[in-house]
Enzyme design. Sequence first.
Site, short mmCIF file in Angstrom:
data_model
loop_
_atom_site.label_atom_id
_atom_site.label_comp_id
_atom_site.label_asym_id
_atom_site.label_seq_id
_atom_site.Cartn_x
_atom_site.Cartn_y
_atom_site.Cartn_z
N SER A 17 0.83 -1.21 0.00
CA SER A 17 0.00 0.00 0.00
C SER A 17 0.86 1.26 0.00
O SER A 17 0.50 2.27 -0.60
CB SER A 17 -0.97 0.00 1.18
OG SER A 17 -0.30 0.22 2.39
N MET A 94 10.97 -6.80 3.87
CA MET A 94 11.20 -7.51 5.13
C MET A 94 12.53 -8.27 5.17
O MET A 94 12.64 -9.30 5.81
CB MET A 94 10.02 -8.45 5.40
CG MET A 94 8.73 -7.66 5.66
SD MET A 94 9.03 -6.20 6.71
CE MET A 94 7.48 -5.97 7.51
N HIS A 113 9.16 2.95 8.80
CA HIS A 113 8.95 2.01 9.91
C HIS A 113 7.74 2.47 10.72
O HIS A 113 7.61 3.65 11.03
CB HIS A 113 10.19 1.94 10.78
CG HIS A 113 10.06 0.91 11.86
ND1 HIS A 113 10.14 -0.45 11.60
CD2 HIS A 113 9.79 1.03 13.17
CE1 HIS A 113 9.94 -1.12 12.72
NE2 HIS A 113 9.73 -0.24 13.70
C1 GAR Z 1 4.28 -0.55 6.74
O1 GAR Z 1 3.51 -0.35 7.89
C2 GAR Z 1 5.74 -0.27 7.02
O2 GAR Z 1 5.91 0.76 7.95
C3 GAR Z 1 6.18 -1.59 7.58
O3 GAR Z 1 5.56 -2.55 6.77
C4 GAR Z 1 4.29 -2.04 6.37
C5 GAR Z 1 4.17 -2.26 4.89
O4 GAR Z 1 2.84 -2.01 4.49
N1 GAR Z 1 7.61 -1.72 7.53
C6 GAR Z 1 8.31 -2.32 8.48
O5 GAR Z 1 7.81 -2.85 9.46
C7 GAR Z 1 9.80 -2.32 8.23
N2 GAR Z 1 10.53 -2.54 9.45
P1 GAR Z 1 2.51 -1.97 2.95
O6 GAR Z 1 3.11 -3.25 2.33
O7 GAR Z 1 1.02 -1.95 2.86
O8 GAR Z 1 3.15 -0.75 2.39
#
Ligand code: GAR
Length: 213
Positions: A17, A94, A113
């Site tokens: 997203s 990740m 983050h």
């Molecule tokens: C987001 O909340 C981002 O902050 C987090 O993964 C999610 C991805 O959401 N990132 C981490 O935790 C990195 N340490 P998305 O795939 O819907 O963009």
Amino acid sequence: MLSSEPTLAVFASGRGSNFEALVLAARRGEFPGRIVALLSDQPGSPAVERARTLGIEAVCPPCGPFRTRLEDEGSWIEALRARGVEAVLLAGFMRRLHQPLLDAFRDRILNLHPSLLPAFPGLDAIRRAWEHGVRVTGCTVHLVDDQLDHGPILAQSVVDVHDEDTLETLEARIHEVEHRLYPRAVRRFCTEPWRREGRRLVFPGAREGAARG
Ligand code: GAR
């Protein structure tokens, strides 16, 4: 500094997203530059599907056998160089990056983050903050270095935790804020000169308070 219209790539592993929010913000002219590719370690992920829908090239270089790192970052670097990428935006990627990528794109890799770093680095940050009982949390955009969720901070937004919140409502609000914060942080990173003072990123031309997301 980056070029005036920098060529950018996003790395994502999951839902995508924030990748989509970045692409749409770039298309609306909210930051200069063009997102030319999504690089993913998960060929079957919704992020890759979103790239197709958005008409952005999705590239899935080999990852190797490890779950939390890339075995050979060389093929990822080649994919970026072949597309003239100047800076990389991690958006829910990740895996930890290591020296080859960090050296090839020194100070040109940003990460998002979902907590107010340095609180709650690592996995499941929103749930851990929620279970800890914090009254405020938020999200952070920072430069990536060789430690987990650790590099110099570019922008943060605060999200209040309400008494009536559930983990799900809190997550939804943090994601909404992330979708606004990341494009604003990228704009700043691409358009304003900055320097490091220790851990701090200093924007000499900045107005007071402009560093808040
Ligand atoms: C987001 O909340 C981002 O902050 C987090 O993964 C999610 C991805 O959401 N990132 C981490 O935790 C990195 N340490 P998305 O795939 O819907 O963009």
